[in-house]
Design a protein around this motif. Structure first.
Motif, PDB file in Angstrom:
ATOM      1  N   THR A   1       0.820  -1.213   0.000  1.00 63.95           N
ATOM      2  CA  THR A   1       0.000   0.000   0.000  1.00 63.95           C
ATOM      3  C   THR A   1       0.850   1.256   0.000  1.00 63.95           C
ATOM      4  O   THR A   1       0.465   2.270  -0.582  1.00 63.95           O
ATOM      5  CB  THR A   1      -0.934  -0.008   1.229  1.00 63.95           C
ATOM      6  N   ILE A   2       1.998   1.194   0.650  1.00 66.73           N
ATOM      7  CA  ILE A   2       2.860   2.371   0.757  1.00 66.73           C
ATOM      8  C   ILE A   2       3.393   2.805  -0.606  1.00 66.73           C
ATOM      9  O   ILE A   2       3.591   3.997  -0.856  1.00 66.73           O
ATOM     10  CB  ILE A   2       4.021   2.087   1.732  1.00 66.73           C
ATOM     11  N   ALA A   3       3.613   1.851  -1.510  1.00 66.61           N
ATOM     12  CA  ALA A   3       4.215   2.172  -2.810  1.00 66.61           C
ATOM     13  C   ALA A   3       3.453   3.281  -3.551  1.00 66.61           C
ATOM     14  O   ALA A   3       4.055   4.282  -3.945  1.00 66.61           O
ATOM     15  CB  ALA A   3       4.329   0.912  -3.668  1.00 66.61           C
ATOM     16  N   PRO A   4       2.130   3.162  -3.790  1.00 71.31           N
ATOM     17  CA  PRO A   4       1.430   4.261  -4.466  1.00 71.31           C
ATOM     18  C   PRO A   4       1.350   5.527  -3.625  1.00 71.31           C
ATOM     19  O   PRO A   4       1.355   6.644  -4.187  1.00 71.31           O
ATOM     20  CB  PRO A   4       0.030   3.674  -4.739  1.00 71.31           C
ATOM     21  N   LEU A   5       1.270   5.407  -2.289  1.00 68.87           N
ATOM     22  CA  LEU A   5       1.244   6.596  -1.448  1.00 68.87           C
ATOM     23  C   LEU A   5       2.544   7.383  -1.571  1.00 68.87           C
ATOM     24  O   LEU A   5       2.543   8.618  -1.636  1.00 68.87           O
ATOM     25  CB  LEU A   5       1.004   6.201   0.011  1.00 68.87           C
ATOM     26  N   ASN A   6       3.660   6.666  -1.619  1.00 67.11           N
ATOM     27  CA  ASN A   6       4.957   7.324  -1.780  1.00 67.11           C
ATOM     28  C   ASN A   6       5.067   8.009  -3.138  1.00 67.11           C
ATOM     29  O   ASN A   6       5.622   9.115  -3.262  1.00 67.11           O
ATOM     30  CB  ASN A   6       6.083   6.312  -1.607  1.00 67.11           C
ATOM     31  N   LEU A   7       4.521   7.365  -4.180  1.00 67.88           N
ATOM     32  CA  LEU A   7       4.502   7.984  -5.507  1.00 67.88           C
ATOM     33  C   LEU A   7       3.699   9.275  -5.495  1.00 67.88           C
ATOM     34  O   LEU A   7       4.065  10.259  -6.157  1.00 67.88           O
ATOM     35  CB  LEU A   7       3.914   7.015  -6.532  1.00 67.88           C
TER      36      LEU A   7
ATOM     37  N   THR B   1     -12.372  -2.495  -1.682  1.00 66.90           N
ATOM     38  CA  THR B   1     -12.853  -1.110  -1.728  1.00 66.90           C
ATOM     39  C   THR B   1     -11.744  -0.118  -1.413  1.00 66.90           C
ATOM     40  O   THR B   1     -11.572   0.891  -2.117  1.00 66.90           O
ATOM     41  CB  THR B   1     -14.019  -0.926  -0.738  1.00 66.90           C
ATOM     42  N   LEU B   2     -10.983  -0.401  -0.357  1.00 61.06           N
ATOM     43  CA  LEU B   2      -9.914   0.516   0.035  1.00 61.06           C
ATOM     44  C   LEU B   2      -8.808   0.574  -1.017  1.00 61.06           C
ATOM     45  O   LEU B   2      -8.250   1.646  -1.285  1.00 61.06           O
ATOM     46  CB  LEU B   2      -9.339   0.104   1.390  1.00 61.06           C
ATOM     47  N   ASN B   3      -8.481  -0.565  -1.613  1.00 65.47           N
ATOM     48  CA  ASN B   3      -7.443  -0.579  -2.643  1.00 65.47           C
ATOM     49  C   ASN B   3      -7.880   0.176  -3.895  1.00 65.47           C
ATOM     50  O   ASN B   3      -7.093   0.919  -4.492  1.00 65.47           O
ATOM     51  CB  ASN B   3      -7.067  -2.014  -2.994  1.00 65.47           C
ATOM     52  N   ILE B   4      -9.136  -0.005  -4.296  1.00 67.29           N
ATOM     53  CA  ILE B   4      -9.653   0.734  -5.449  1.00 67.29           C
ATOM     54  C   ILE B   4      -9.634   2.227  -5.161  1.00 67.29           C
ATOM     55  O   ILE B   4      -9.206   3.042  -5.998  1.00 67.29           O
ATOM     56  CB  ILE B   4     -11.065   0.258  -5.808  1.00 67.29           C
ATOM     57  N   LEU B   5     -10.087   2.609  -3.964  1.00 65.51           N
ATOM     58  CA  LEU B   5     -10.080   4.023  -3.574  1.00 65.51           C
ATOM     59  C   LEU B   5      -8.659   4.581  -3.573  1.00 65.51           C
ATOM     60  O   LEU B   5      -8.422   5.716  -4.032  1.00 65.51           O
ATOM     61  CB  LEU B   5     -10.706   4.167  -2.191  1.00 65.51           C
ATOM     62  N   LEU B   6      -7.716   3.790  -3.082  1.00 65.72           N
ATOM     63  CA  LEU B   6      -6.316   4.217  -3.041  1.00 65.72           C
ATOM     64  C   LEU B   6      -5.777   4.482  -4.440  1.00 65.72           C
ATOM     65  O   LEU B   6      -5.227   5.560  -4.716  1.00 65.72           O
ATOM     66  CB  LEU B   6      -5.481   3.143  -2.339  1.00 65.72           C
ATOM     67  N   PHE B   7      -5.929   3.521  -5.331  1.00 59.38           N
ATOM     68  CA  PHE B   7      -5.336   3.660  -6.661  1.00 59.38           C
ATOM     69  C   PHE B   7      -6.041   4.739  -7.486  1.00 59.38           C
ATOM     70  O   PHE B   7      -5.383   5.475  -8.228  1.00 59.38           O
ATOM     71  CB  PHE B   7      -5.364   2.316  -7.388  1.00 59.38           C
ATOM     72  N   VAL B   8      -7.349   4.865  -7.342  1.00 59.33           N
ATOM     73  CA  VAL B   8      -8.066   5.924  -8.064  1.00 59.33           C
ATOM     74  C   VAL B   8      -7.635   7.295  -7.551  1.00 59.33           C
ATOM     75  O   VAL B   8      -7.403   8.224  -8.344  1.00 59.33           O
ATOM     76  CB  VAL B   8      -9.588   5.737  -7.921  1.00 59.33           C
TER      77      VAL B   8
ATOM     78  N   SER C   1       2.377  -1.087  -9.879  1.00 62.40           N
ATOM     79  CA  SER C   1       1.774  -1.438  -8.588  1.00 62.40           C
ATOM     80  C   SER C   1       0.373  -1.992  -8.782  1.00 62.40           C
ATOM     81  O   SER C   1      -0.053  -2.911  -8.067  1.00 62.40           O
ATOM     82  CB  SER C   1       1.722  -0.203  -7.671  1.00 62.40           C
ATOM     83  N   LEU C   2      -0.361  -1.435  -9.744  1.00 65.92           N
ATOM     84  CA  LEU C   2      -1.718  -1.893 -10.016  1.00 65.92           C
ATOM     85  C   LEU C   2      -1.715  -3.342 -10.503  1.00 65.92           C
ATOM     86  O   LEU C   2      -2.645  -4.102 -10.220  1.00 65.92           O
ATOM     87  CB  LEU C   2      -2.384  -0.990 -11.049  1.00 65.92           C
ATOM     88  N   MET C   3      -0.656  -3.742 -11.212  1.00 70.74           N
ATOM     89  CA  MET C   3      -0.539  -5.144 -11.623  1.00 70.74           C
ATOM     90  C   MET C   3      -0.511  -6.057 -10.400  1.00 70.74           C
ATOM     91  O   MET C   3      -1.156  -7.105 -10.383  1.00 70.74           O
ATOM     92  CB  MET C   3       0.729  -5.340 -12.462  1.00 70.74           C
TER      93      MET C   3
ATOM     94  N   PHE D   1       5.183 -14.569 -10.357  1.00 66.88           N
ATOM     95  CA  PHE D   1       6.429 -14.045 -10.916  1.00 66.88           C
ATOM     96  C   PHE D   1       6.197 -12.776 -11.749  1.00 66.88           C
ATOM     97  O   PHE D   1       6.919 -11.785 -11.605  1.00 66.88           O
ATOM     98  CB  PHE D   1       7.095 -15.119 -11.789  1.00 66.88           C
ATOM     99  N   VAL D   2       5.181 -12.792 -12.604  1.00 68.81           N
ATOM    100  CA  VAL D   2       4.957 -11.684 -13.535  1.00 68.81           C
ATOM    101  C   VAL D   2       4.190 -10.533 -12.886  1.00 68.81           C
ATOM    102  O   VAL D   2       4.500  -9.370 -13.114  1.00 68.81           O
ATOM    103  CB  VAL D   2       4.202 -12.175 -14.792  1.00 68.81           C
ATOM    104  N   VAL D   3       3.216 -10.863 -12.046  1.00 67.12           N
ATOM    105  CA  VAL D   3       2.332  -9.833 -11.510  1.00 67.12           C
ATOM    106  C   VAL D   3       2.844  -9.246 -10.199  1.00 67.12           C
ATOM    107  O   VAL D   3       2.635  -8.068  -9.926  1.00 67.12           O
ATOM    108  CB  VAL D   3       0.902 -10.409 -11.323  1.00 67.12           C
TER     109      VAL D   3
END
Length: 330
Positions: A123-129, A208-215, A259-261, A289-291
């Protein structure tokens, strides 16, 4: 301490014949598999990849410590935090993969700690971005106030808030389960996030929280990009700096996509678990491995190699394992 157990691979048909309910993803994850040559090769591939990129990230962090400029610039402080977060995430992924590969069970209390750390660093990865993009936005759109707003002290102060926001999702699950059923954490299980999901609402909340985070992060990146683009077209702006900042925000958008992957992993894992077991085990490896592995490995590396001040120092440091690096004043 749990024992390491090797048994013959169980097929999906046998399991379905002995149960009256449909198999869940946690059931399929609990199947024991034989240690074949193919499985050993896959383990080696993942271990080599994880260890290589953990080493790369560590060398990048050592490089950031080699110059005082890197240590006292908001942009590089946040980059260093990105590297630390990715290194922790890869290290926990390595531990979880080895535990599951050898079917080593853990008490749910220990497993919940590993899952909490894994989910938090995810979760921290997109927040840091998002914070890095805001820093570039302030640097271009408010250049006269950048030195006052994006100080090293304020940048370091933002990092604990990022961690606090990152751990809320899984930490609430851990505390609710602990208060409702403390004995749940005493039992042993193979350690995956799904094994700790005992209620349907947990999955819906996480989704829900992950969708809200990435959006939210995507909208923030879009806003900062448009604001920098408008500033770049104004006559009074530093066009070279603005165009460079635009490329940086676009790079952050690419990193968010990586990160979304990883966000798709749980969905794909659940989807693949409905397939015959022989197909599932192949797709699960590719999914992991890929995702999960490759996006997190590439994100920091792409960002670091793009920086002209950082790249030559990192290349030398990578080849000489950090033995030549000393912290300097420049």
């Amino acid at each position: 301490m749990a024992n390491v157990m090797f048994v013959l691979c169980l097929t999906l048909d046998v399991q379905m014949a002995n149960t009256s309910r449909p198999l869940t993803v946690t059931d399929v994850q609990a199947f024991w598999m034989a240690m074949t040559d193919e499985r050993i090769f896959k383990m080696f591939l993942i271990l080599f990849t994880l260890i290589l990129f953990i080493y790369i990230n560590i060398m990048m962090m050592v490089t950031l410590r080699s110059k005082a400029t890197f240590c006292n610039t908001a942009r590089y402080i946040l980059f260093g935090h990105m590297l630390l977060n990715d290194t922790l995430h890869l290290s926990v992924s390595l531990v979880l993969y080895m535990l599951n590969s050898f079917f080593i069970t853990l008490a749910r209390a220990a497993c919940s700690f590993l899952v909490l750390l894994s989910a938090t660093t995810f979760t921290i990865a997109p927040l840091n971005l998002a914070v890095m993009s805001l820093e570039r936005y302030v640097a271009v759109c408010f250049p006269l106030h950048h030195c006052q707003l994006a100080t090293p002290a304020r940048t370091r102060l933002a990092i604990p808030f990022i961690w606090a926001a990152g751990c809320v999702n899984v930490l609430t699950d851990v505390w609710i389960l602990f208060l409702a059923k403390p004995s749940f954490y005493l039992a042993h299980t193979i350690c995956t996030h799904e094994q700790l999901m005992v209620a349907r609402w947990q999955g819906l909340k996480a989704l829900t929280l992950n969708i809200l985070l990435f959006v939210s992060v995507a909208l923030l990146l879009l806003y900062t990009y448009i604001a920098i683009l408008i500033e770049a077209r104004s006559a009074s702006s530093d066009k070279a700096s603005a165009h460079k900042a635009m490329k940086t925000v676009l790079l952050h958008a690419f990193q968010l996509g990586l990160s979304l992957m990883s966000f798709l992993y749980v969905f794909l894992e659940s989807l693949f678990s409905q397939l015959p077991f022989e197909i599932y085990k192949e797709l699960r490896f590719a999914n992991f491995f890929v995702v999960v592995i490759l996006p997190r490995c590439l994100s920091s590396l792409v960002y670091g190699l793009r920086d002209e001040a950082f790249k030559p120092l990192f290349k030398r440091n990578f080849l000489f394992c950090g033995s030549w690096v000393k912290v300097g004043p420049s």
